[in-house]
Design an enzyme around this catalytic site. Structure first.
Site, PDB file in Angstrom:
ATOM      1  N   TYR A 144     -10.499  -1.496   2.904  1.00 31.66           N
ATOM      2  CA  TYR A 144      -9.420  -1.526   1.922  1.00 31.66           C
ATOM      3  C   TYR A 144      -8.522  -2.716   2.223  1.00 31.66           C
ATOM      4  O   TYR A 144      -8.156  -2.948   3.378  1.00 31.66           O
ATOM      5  CB  TYR A 144      -8.599  -0.230   1.997  1.00 31.66           C
ATOM      6  CG  TYR A 144      -7.392  -0.205   1.078  1.00 31.66           C
ATOM      7  CD1 TYR A 144      -7.546  -0.187  -0.304  1.00 31.66           C
ATOM      8  CD2 TYR A 144      -6.097  -0.192   1.594  1.00 31.66           C
ATOM      9  CE1 TYR A 144      -6.443  -0.161  -1.147  1.00 31.66           C
ATOM     10  CE2 TYR A 144      -4.984  -0.159   0.749  1.00 31.66           C
ATOM     11  CZ  TYR A 144      -5.165  -0.145  -0.618  1.00 31.66           C
ATOM     12  OH  TYR A 144      -4.065  -0.114  -1.448  1.00 31.66           O
ATOM     13  N   ASP A 239      -8.287  -9.059   7.899  1.00 33.34           N
ATOM     14  CA  ASP A 239      -7.190  -8.230   7.413  1.00 33.34           C
ATOM     15  C   ASP A 239      -6.802  -7.290   8.543  1.00 33.34           C
ATOM     16  O   ASP A 239      -7.448  -6.279   8.768  1.00 33.34           O
ATOM     17  CB  ASP A 239      -7.642  -7.451   6.164  1.00 33.34           C
ATOM     18  CG  ASP A 239      -6.558  -6.523   5.645  1.00 33.34           C
ATOM     19  OD1 ASP A 239      -5.531  -6.358   6.331  1.00 33.34           O
ATOM     20  OD2 ASP A 239      -6.762  -5.943   4.550  1.00 33.34           O
ATOM     21  N   LYS A 267       2.436  -3.660   7.725  1.00 32.32           N
ATOM     22  CA  LYS A 267       2.737  -2.434   8.475  1.00 32.32           C
ATOM     23  C   LYS A 267       3.596  -2.681   9.727  1.00 32.32           C
ATOM     24  O   LYS A 267       4.787  -2.935   9.576  1.00 32.32           O
ATOM     25  CB  LYS A 267       1.440  -1.679   8.764  1.00 32.32           C
ATOM     26  CG  LYS A 267       0.779  -1.276   7.428  1.00 32.32           C
ATOM     27  CD  LYS A 267      -0.302  -0.237   7.508  1.00 32.32           C
ATOM     28  CE  LYS A 267      -0.648   0.237   6.116  1.00 32.32           C
ATOM     29  NZ  LYS A 267      -1.969  -0.083   5.646  1.00 32.32           N
TER      30      LYS A 267
HETATM   31  C1  PLP Z   1      -2.244  -0.777   4.264  1.00 28.84           C
HETATM   32  C2  PLP Z   1      -3.242  -1.853   4.151  1.00 28.84           C
HETATM   33  C3  PLP Z   1      -3.163  -2.839   3.172  1.00 28.84           C
HETATM   34  C4  PLP Z   1      -2.134  -2.815   2.070  1.00 28.84           C
HETATM   35  O1  PLP Z   1      -0.842  -2.928   2.573  1.00 28.84           O
HETATM   36  P1  PLP Z   1       0.387  -2.452   1.618  1.00 28.84           P
HETATM   37  O2  PLP Z   1       1.605  -2.787   2.445  1.00 28.84           O
HETATM   38  O3  PLP Z   1       0.182  -0.996   1.391  1.00 28.84           O
HETATM   39  O4  PLP Z   1       0.307  -3.243   0.384  1.00 28.84           O
HETATM   40  C5  PLP Z   1      -4.084  -3.873   3.185  1.00 28.84           C
HETATM   41  N1  PLP Z   1      -5.044  -3.924   4.123  1.00 28.84           N
HETATM   42  C6  PLP Z   1      -5.147  -2.994   5.094  1.00 28.84           C
HETATM   43  C7  PLP Z   1      -6.211  -3.121   6.117  1.00 28.84           C
HETATM   44  C8  PLP Z   1      -4.254  -1.917   5.129  1.00 28.84           C
HETATM   45  O5  PLP Z   1      -4.398  -0.983   6.072  1.00 28.84           O
END
Ligand code: PLP
Length: 429
Positions: A144, A239, A267
């Site tokens: 994701y 990511d 995060k």
């Molecule tokens: C949470 C998350 C996102 C999205 O971040 P948001 O602050 O919710 O937009 C993208 N990539 C990864 C791996 C995530 O865990």
């Protein structure tokens, strides 16, 4: 546990907010209940509007590595707030956070701050396309990357196929440049490069996929991606929005001996305020506006309160903090492992330091999305409800992971294990 007020508020919210929530994972859809309304939270605990006290292993889905309302983070934000909430102009706090980020992610010469993980990945993808002058992205099934149009893609059938939009509202043309491969399958990626190599701008991956279970990849797989990108002139984007700053040794890429071209963060980097970031070596970052032609901007980017929360959060992440979370994680692994075994392993615990997942079934934990048993949700819904009744909050979905913070202690871990033992004794599967 009485939840009268939570239920009332949820019913009222249904008239005003879609499904009563502002992010779909907060709805208790997959665990069959109503969401719990929080009143306040401190350390490892949340107090709901009915006055129930819950030990929280969700921690706002990852950002709160020091728990809720950590006094030093609150003080740092409060102090900054007295000087203004948003400048729309440069300030010292941006330099301070950028230095701390570069300390952890040594491949970054320059950093750009944004306001969410989604924005970070979306912008990193645009930059990779702008830098290479190519369009195609390779992404992996089960990863994701936020709700980025080009990455909201389900796999088609067959090896390394172009994807199908996983949501209405995303034009087919947008995902027609996204190739989907299974995790842990270098041959599929090789095939994609053989077919489309000259046109692939970037391979995008969560090096530690943690949004569809915790699917721990082999370092050799990530090294293979690095080699393929180099061979074909594509960029490798990690990511690390969820895995970033979770490990004492550094980035997850570092731990695997792989240096990406671009890293996206979110995060933990904002310590509970909205921050995302992406960074790379100068040559790539200088393609960004105002130096280069690739445009990306944000009214609230580098917000002073968010920068202060992030910097304080990272300062508190010393060796002691990581070692402490690792000890709690090891305790959870040992004790919960024993309890699950006692009950015939209805699930298994997968853990990397402060991140954990209850992998469904008694087989080896999955490392690819298609290895996760499709009936995972049923038992998890019961376990989730039973733990809530006993005062322990896990994510309301079988596919989401749990988070240990520096605000947890042994009693929270042992209490959760005991609650699980008790809950499983009352269940059948
Ligand atoms: C949470 C998350 C996102 C999205 O971040 P948001 O602050 O919710 O937009 C993208 N990539 C990864 C791996 C995530 O865990």
């Amino acid at each position: 546990m009485n939840r009268t007020k939570s239920n009332e508020l949820h019913h009222e919210a249904l008239s005003h907010l879609v499904g009563g929530v502002n992010s779909p994972v907060r709805a208790f859809k997959s665990v069959h209940g109503n969401p719990i309304y929080f009143e306040k939270a401190s350390g490892a605990h949340v107090t709901d509007v009915d006055g129930n006290l819950l030990v929280d292993f969700v921690q706002s889905w990852g950002p709160l590595i020091h728990g809720h309302s950590h006094p030093e983070i609150i003080a740092a934000v409060h102090e900054k707030m007295l000087n203004g909430t948003s400048f729309g102009a440069p300030h010292l706090g941006e330099i301070e956070l950028a230095k701390r980020v570069k300390n952890r992610f040594a491949h970054m010469d320059k950093v750009r701050f944004v306001s969410s993980g989604t924005e970070a990945v979306m912008s990193a993808v645009r930059l990779a396309r702008g830098y290479t002058g190519r369009d195609i992205l390779v992404k992996f099934e089960g990863c994701y990357h936020g709700h980025v149009d080009a990455l909201m893609v389900s796999s088609g059938s067959g090896l390394a196929t172009f994807g199908i939009a996983s949501s209405p509202g995303i034009p087919q043309d947008t995902v027609a440049t996204t190739l989907i491969c299974p995790l842990d399958d270098l041959e599929a990626v090789e095939y994609a490069f053989n077919e489309h190599g000259d046109n692939i701008a970037a391979v995008v991956i969560e090096p530690l996929p943690a949004n569809n279970g915790l699917l721990i990849q082999r370092p050799e797989f990530l090294k293979g991606l690095r080699a393929l990108c180099d061979q074909h002139g594509a960029l490798l984007i990690f990511d690390e929005v969820i895995s970033g700053f979770r490990f004492q040794e550094g980035s997850f890429g570092d731990m695997c001996g792989v240096t990406p071209d671009l890293t996206a963060l979110g995060k933990v980097i904002g310590g509970g305020l909205p921050v995302g970031a992406y960074g790379a070596r100068s040559e790539i970052m200088e393609q960004l506006s105002p130096l280069g032609p690739v445009y990306q901007a944000g009214t609230l980017s580098g917000n002073p309160l968010a920068m202060a929360a992030g910097a304080k959060t990272l300062d508190l992440l010393d060796d002691e903090a990581y070692e402490y979370m690792e000890r709690l994680g090891a305790l959870l692994e040992e004790r919960l492992g024993a309890v699950l075994e006692k009950h015939g392993n209805p699930m298994r615990l997968v853990r990397r330091e402060s991140l954990f997942w209850l992998s469904p079934g008694d087989g080896d934990p999955a490392i690819r999305a298609d290895q996760i048993p499709s009936d995972a949700a049923g038992l998890y819904a019961d376990v989730h409800r039973a733990l809530l009744e006993r005062g322990y909050m896990l994510a309301p979905s079988a596919y989401e992971i749990g988070f240990i913070s520096t605000s947890h202690d042994e009693s929270h871990i042992l209490g959760m294990v005991e609650a699980m033992d008790d809950a499983l004794s009352t269940m059948e599967w």
